[in-house]
Design a protein around this motif. Structure first.
Motif, PDB file in Angstrom:
ATOM      1  N   SER A 226       0.824  -1.217   0.000  1.00  0.00           N
ATOM      2  CA  SER A 226       0.000   0.000   0.000  1.00  0.00           C
ATOM      3  C   SER A 226       0.857   1.265   0.000  1.00  0.00           C
ATOM      4  N   GLN A 227       0.184   2.399  -0.204  1.00  0.00           N
ATOM      5  CA  GLN A 227       0.872   3.691  -0.131  1.00  0.00           C
ATOM      6  C   GLN A 227       1.487   3.898   1.250  1.00  0.00           C
ATOM      7  N   ALA A 228       0.738   3.515   2.284  1.00  0.00           N
ATOM      8  CA  ALA A 228       1.223   3.708   3.655  1.00  0.00           C
ATOM      9  C   ALA A 228       2.444   2.837   3.944  1.00  0.00           C
ATOM     10  N   PHE A 229       2.499   1.655   3.347  1.00  0.00           N
ATOM     11  CA  PHE A 229       3.668   0.777   3.509  1.00  0.00           C
ATOM     12  C   PHE A 229       4.934   1.514   3.066  1.00  0.00           C
ATOM     13  N   TYR A 230       4.848   2.156   1.903  1.00  0.00           N
ATOM     14  CA  TYR A 230       6.015   2.885   1.385  1.00  0.00           C
ATOM     15  C   TYR A 230       6.266   4.161   2.197  1.00  0.00           C
ATOM     16  N   ARG A 231       5.192   4.858   2.531  1.00  0.00           N
ATOM     17  CA  ARG A 231       5.342   6.112   3.270  1.00  0.00           C
ATOM     18  C   ARG A 231       6.008   5.872   4.629  1.00  0.00           C
TER      19      ARG A 231
ATOM     20  N   PHE B  80      14.867  -1.501  -2.402  1.00  0.00           N
ATOM     21  CA  PHE B  80      13.758  -2.435  -2.248  1.00  0.00           C
ATOM     22  C   PHE B  80      13.209  -2.877  -3.598  1.00  0.00           C
ATOM     23  N   VAL B  81      12.998  -1.914  -4.491  1.00  0.00           N
ATOM     24  CA  VAL B  81      12.452  -2.256  -5.807  1.00  0.00           C
ATOM     25  C   VAL B  81      13.411  -3.180  -6.562  1.00  0.00           C
TER      26      VAL B  81
ATOM     27  N   ARG C 274      12.062  -1.406   5.288  1.00  0.00           N
ATOM     28  CA  ARG C 274      13.218  -1.571   6.182  1.00  0.00           C
ATOM     29  C   ARG C 274      13.105  -2.865   7.000  1.00  0.00           C
ATOM     30  N   GLU C 275      11.858  -3.257   7.299  1.00  0.00           N
ATOM     31  CA  GLU C 275      11.649  -4.507   8.039  1.00  0.00           C
ATOM     32  C   GLU C 275      12.047  -5.726   7.204  1.00  0.00           C
TER      33      GLU C 275
END
Length: 339
Positions: free
Chosen positions: A204-209, A224-225, A214-215
């Motif tokens: 989701s957007q929040a995952f990236y935000r 990451f990409v 980092r986890e």
């Protein structure tokens, strides 16, 4: 080889094409009891093989091999079951026939009944395209399947889902200049862009935000990409990926002679106790779509995974999401189906 092969012979697919010497790769966990009623079917998702399903299987887990006989059939096109990468000419690579979710489940039914003599299934579950197969099992064999648990999977590919999957396949089509006769020139190196196309949809957007990558061991979005998404897809055969994407794009539990495209009727025909678990922030197998489906299934509970891990809330990589899924599965398996 940590799996077995079930030979299907020459199989006529829903498309009318006959696939010669077809086979399913599968792995079993636990033992079939005398009554043959401790059976769980756990089909694989797009791009996954049976090993990716093993996070849910183990002593004390919901899928406990001490209690249940768990069968994990591999999706057609995933490189282990009949696929473009392992089928000889004239059906190799881009020449592999179109296979549907309905085809997959019909062949899995043959495995379950012909190989093991099973007539009753305690649970069918799966993540993503595995979830679609769980819905299809419930619709195709309503008197056989006692419970279903689709996780971040929809009962048909809704229009937006179709568009997302089309965007994931587009980089490969672009390499071939959208000329299907040139698809046999594709290589695994061409998969790098596919990973990047999917990267914006998996979480989701929040995952990236909130930098939750980092986890997973990555310091930046760029890392990451490249490290997560590119690497996942570059291990896959491009023709296998196109086959599985087509299967996903045209998934619909009513697209068969039993329901003739009547989607609502197919949902209403599912007799199984259902626990439907979308990711609350899934961007392309959305909770809204699942909620519509759940309302039409007579014995369904709609139980979203409240998580910002998007589609991958169901993938077994975030402990809080995993606990929620395991608890729901244990509850579902504890429910009596004797009505």
């Amino acid at each position: 080889m940590d799996y077995e092969i079930f030979d299907l012979g020459d199989v006529t697919l829903q498309s009318g094409v006959t696939l010669p010497s077809a086979f399913l790769a599968y792995k079993t966990y636990g033992r079939l009891n005398e009554k043959k009623d401790n059976v769980i079917i756990y089909p694989t998702a797009f791009g996954d093989q049976h090993v990716q399903n093993e996070w849910l299987i183990g002593n004390g887990m919901a899928l406990d091999p001490e209690k249940y006989f768990i069968i994990v059939p591999n999706l057609l096109g995933n490189g282990l079951s009949s696929s473009p990468s392992n089928t000889p000419p004239p059906f190799d690579r881009a020449n592999f026939p179109r296979v549907t979710i309905y085809d997959n489940v019909q062949l899995q039914y043959r495995l379950v009944t012909e190989k093991f003599g099973i007539q009753k299934i305690a649970l069918v579950l799966g993540w993503s395209m595995g979830g679609i197969q769980a819905f299809q099992w419930g619709a195709s064999y309503p008197d056989m399947v006692e419970r279903i648990a689709p996780i971040a999977g929809v009962a048909k590919t809704w229009p937006h889902t179709f568009v997302v999957m089309d965007g994931v396949s587009a980089p490969l089509m672009a390499v071939a200049h959208f000329d299907s006769s040139k698809l046999n020139q594709l290589t695994s190196a061409d998969m790098r862009a596919v990973g990047r196309a999917y990267a914006g949809w998996g979480f989701s957007q929040a995952f990236y935000r909130e930098e939750l990558y980092r986890e997973l061991g990555y310091d930046t979005v760029t890392d990451f990409v490249a490290g997560f998404w590119e690497n996942i897809f570059m291990t896959m055969d491009p023709h296998n990926v196109l086959t599985m994407l087509w299967t996903g794009q045209f998934a619909d539990i009513s697209a068969n002679p039993s329901y003739n495209g009547d989607f609502d009727k197919a949902l209403r025909s599912i007799k199984a106790l259902a626990c439907i678990m979308p990711g609350s922030t899934d961007l392309f197998c959305t909770a809204d779509d699942n909620e519509y489906e759940a309302k039409l299934i007579p014995n369904a509970v709609f139980s979203p995974i409240e998580s910002i891990w998007g589609h991958f809330a169901g993938r077994g990589i975030n402990s809080a999401d995993n606990t929620f899924i395991v608890d729901n599965l244990k509850r579902l398996l504890a429910l009596s189906t004797k009505g």
